[in-house]
Motif scaffolding. Structure first.
Motif, mmCIF file in Angstrom:
data_model
loop_
_atom_site.group_PDB
_atom_site.id
_atom_site.type_symbol
_atom_site.label_atom_id
_atom_site.label_comp_id
_atom_site.label_asym_id
_atom_site.label_seq_id
_atom_site.Cartn_x
_atom_site.Cartn_y
_atom_site.Cartn_z
ATOM 1 N N ASN A 247 47.883 49.914 52.756
ATOM 2 C CA ASN A 247 48.438 50.604 53.936
ATOM 3 C C ASN A 247 47.365 50.912 54.986
ATOM 4 O OD1 ASN A 247 47.017 52.687 52.771
ATOM 5 N ND2 ASN A 247 48.774 54.043 52.505
ATOM 6 N N GLY A 248 46.134 50.441 54.762
ATOM 7 C CA GLY A 248 45.059 50.649 55.724
ATOM 8 C C GLY A 248 44.192 51.860 55.415
ATOM 9 N N GLU A 249 44.643 52.721 54.504
ATOM 10 C CA GLU A 249 43.824 53.872 54.125
ATOM 11 C C GLU A 249 42.724 53.422 53.166
ATOM 12 O OE1 GLU A 249 46.710 57.711 54.556
ATOM 13 O OE2 GLU A 249 46.626 56.788 52.571
ATOM 14 N N THR A 250 41.735 54.287 53.005
ATOM 15 C CA THR A 250 40.636 54.008 52.093
ATOM 16 C C THR A 250 40.597 55.083 51.019
ATOM 17 O OG1 THR A 250 39.368 53.038 53.912
ATOM 18 C CG2 THR A 250 38.149 53.583 51.913
ATOM 19 N N GLU A 251 40.463 54.634 49.787
ATOM 20 C CA GLU A 251 40.369 55.545 48.644
ATOM 21 C C GLU A 251 38.900 55.614 48.209
ATOM 22 O OE1 GLU A 251 43.380 55.642 45.227
ATOM 23 O OE2 GLU A 251 41.738 54.368 44.511
ATOM 24 N N TYR A 252 38.380 56.825 48.114
ATOM 25 C CA TYR A 252 36.987 57.041 47.727
ATOM 26 C C TYR A 252 36.941 57.800 46.405
ATOM 27 C CZ TYR A 252 36.061 56.247 52.708
ATOM 28 O OH TYR A 252 35.998 55.734 53.966
ATOM 29 N N VAL A 253 35.927 57.504 45.616
ATOM 30 C CA VAL A 253 35.660 58.287 44.427
ATOM 31 C C VAL A 253 34.287 58.920 44.608
ATOM 32 C CG1 VAL A 253 35.278 58.239 41.923
ATOM 33 C CG2 VAL A 253 37.078 56.824 42.935
ATOM 34 N N TRP A 254 34.246 60.244 44.495
ATOM 35 C CA TRP A 254 32.993 60.994 44.580
ATOM 36 C C TRP A 254 32.713 61.582 43.216
ATOM 37 C CZ3 TRP A 254 31.714 65.984 43.385
ATOM 38 C CH2 TRP A 254 30.450 66.408 43.805
ATOM 39 N N SER A 255 31.460 61.552 42.796
ATOM 40 C CA SER A 255 31.086 62.089 41.498
ATOM 41 C C SER A 255 29.786 62.867 41.648
ATOM 42 C CB SER A 255 30.905 60.938 40.500
ATOM 43 O OG SER A 255 30.672 61.437 39.213
ATOM 44 N N GLY A 256 29.718 64.031 41.023
ATOM 45 C CA GLY A 256 28.503 64.832 41.120
ATOM 46 C C GLY A 256 28.444 65.919 40.070
ATOM 47 N N GLY A 257 27.383 66.690 40.156
ATOM 48 C CA GLY A 257 27.211 67.803 39.234
ATOM 49 C C GLY A 257 26.917 67.387 37.807
ATOM 50 N N ARG A 258 26.386 66.184 37.642
ATOM 51 C CA ARG A 258 26.092 65.699 36.287
ATOM 52 C C ARG A 258 24.929 66.467 35.690
ATOM 53 N NH1 ARG A 258 30.578 63.713 35.107
ATOM 54 N NH2 ARG A 258 31.367 62.355 36.714
ATOM 55 N N GLY A 259 25.039 66.749 34.438
ATOM 56 C CA GLY A 259 23.991 67.449 33.718
ATOM 57 C C GLY A 259 24.496 67.829 32.345
ATOM 58 N N SER A 260 23.741 68.632 31.657
ATOM 59 C CA SER A 260 24.177 69.103 30.349
ATOM 60 C C SER A 260 23.589 70.479 30.078
ATOM 61 C CB SER A 260 23.775 68.119 29.244
ATOM 62 O OG SER A 260 22.370 68.057 29.129
#
Length: 145
Positions: free
Chosen positions: A63-76
């Motif tokens: 449909n012309g939109e863009t889907e983004y995946v954001w990832s962060g806060g990695r740690g333990s």
């Protein structure tokens, strides 16, 4: 029910009440997702990435939109090992049972899916992964502005 049992039951209910009150004030995944939607839907996806770091991936939709995946806060977070010893018996004969749990770790992270239209405007935001945080019930609440 004896007086001692009533006292223990009241203590347990009191502790449960206090804990539920404390946890009710903490951010959960659903409350964090609602807050992110209020903050970002209708806003600029470019601004989101400037404030939170770049996208892990992007995909152009039909449909012309863009889907983004954001990832962060990695740690333990490291958890120490512990041992619990239970002593049972009586009349001079006692048995001790010890259960040992080795050190372990809890992995932390947050993944958010955003959809933006052709004008760079965020049309939807959804939390895909949200572990417990370092100090809150939602890692996304800690790391996404």
């Amino acid at each position: 029910m004896g007086r001692m049992q009533v006292g223990k039951a009241l203590l347990v209910l009191g502790v449960a009440g206090v804990l539920s009150g404390v946890l009710a004030g903490c951010a959960t995944t659903s409350s964090t997702e609602a807050a992110l939607a209020r903050r970002w839907i209708g806003g600029s996806v470019s601004k989101f990435f400037r404030e939170n770091g770049g996208a892990a991936s992007r995909r152009l939709l039909s449909n012309g939109e863009t889907e983004y995946v954001w990832s962060g806060g990695r740690g333990s977070v490291s958890l120490p090992g512990r041992a619990t010893t239970t002593i049972t018996g009586g009349y001079g004969v006692y048995t001790a049972d010890t259960i040992y749990r080795p050190p372990s770790a809890i992995n932390l992270g947050c993944t958010v899916m955003l959809t933006a239209d052709q004008n760079d405007t965020i049309t939807s935001i959804q939390i895909e992964e949200d572990t417990i945080g370092g100090w809150a019930l939602s890692r996304c609440a800690e790391v996404v502005d």
